[in-house]
Design a protein around this motif. Structure first.
Motif, PDB file in Angstrom:
ATOM      1  N   GLN A 273       0.848  -1.154  -0.047  1.00 53.03           N
ATOM      2  CA  GLN A 273      -0.093  -0.142   0.070  1.00 53.03           C
ATOM      3  C   GLN A 273       0.789   1.183  -0.097  1.00 53.03           C
TER       4      GLN A 273
ATOM      5  N   ALA B  42       1.190   4.070  -3.120  1.00 52.70           N
ATOM      6  CA  ALA B  42       0.851   5.594  -2.728  1.00 52.70           C
ATOM      7  C   ALA B  42       2.181   6.343  -3.132  1.00 52.70           C
TER       8      ALA B  42
ATOM      9  N   ARG C 182       2.413   9.627  -5.848  1.00 52.18           N
ATOM     10  CA  ARG C 182       2.550  10.633  -5.349  1.00 52.18           C
ATOM     11  C   ARG C 182       3.811  11.279  -6.142  1.00 52.18           C
TER      12      ARG C 182
ATOM     13  N   GLN D 240      -4.389   9.055  -2.476  1.00 51.10           N
ATOM     14  CA  GLN D 240      -3.657   8.582  -3.854  1.00 51.10           C
ATOM     15  C   GLN D 240      -4.987   8.151  -4.787  1.00 51.10           C
ATOM     16  N   THR D 241      -6.131   7.917  -4.334  1.00 49.80           N
ATOM     17  CA  THR D 241      -7.252   7.224  -5.230  1.00 49.80           C
ATOM     18  C   THR D 241      -7.977   7.889  -6.000  1.00 49.80           C
TER      19      THR D 241
END
Length: 91
Positions: A11, A15, A19, A38-39
C-alpha cells in the motif's frame, strides 16, 4: 471467499509511486477498492479503466501473503492472475 488485502508495504509503495508521478505533473489514475488520498477512483482496475488509453500501467494489486494464498488458492488466483489478465485485456 475472504477479501484479499495487500501487504501494508505494498500500500505504501503504491501511494509513494502515485505521489511521485503526480509531483512530476504526470497524469495519474489511482484505482483501489479502498478509498485513500492517492485514489482517483474506487473499484477494480479492469472495470474502472475499461476502454481508456494509457501510456503505462503499473498494476500493483495482488494477494501477497503466502499463507493466505495457501489457505485460499482460488482467491490468490483471482487476485494475482485473473485480475492481471482482465486489466491487460481492458487497457
Amino acid at each position: 471467499m475472504p477479501n484479499p488485502t495487500p501487504s501494508p508495504m505494498g500500500q505504501h509503495d503504491a501511494a509513494r509511486l502515485v505521489r511521485a508521478l503526480r509531483e512530476r505533473s504526470i497524469e495519474t489514475v489511482g484505482v483501489d477498492p479502498r478509498p485513500g488520498p492517492q485514489t482517483s477512483r474506487r473499484g477494480i482496475a479492469a472495470a474502472e479503466c475499461y476502454g481508456e488509453r494509457f501510456t503505462v500501467v503499473f498494476h500493483l494489486g495482488a494477494l501477497v501473503d503466502v499463507e493466505a494464498c495457501q489457505r485460499d488458492p482460488l482467491a490468490a488466483w483471482l487476485s494475482n492472475v485473473k485480475e492481471s489478465v482482465d486489466l491487460a485485456r481492458a487497457v
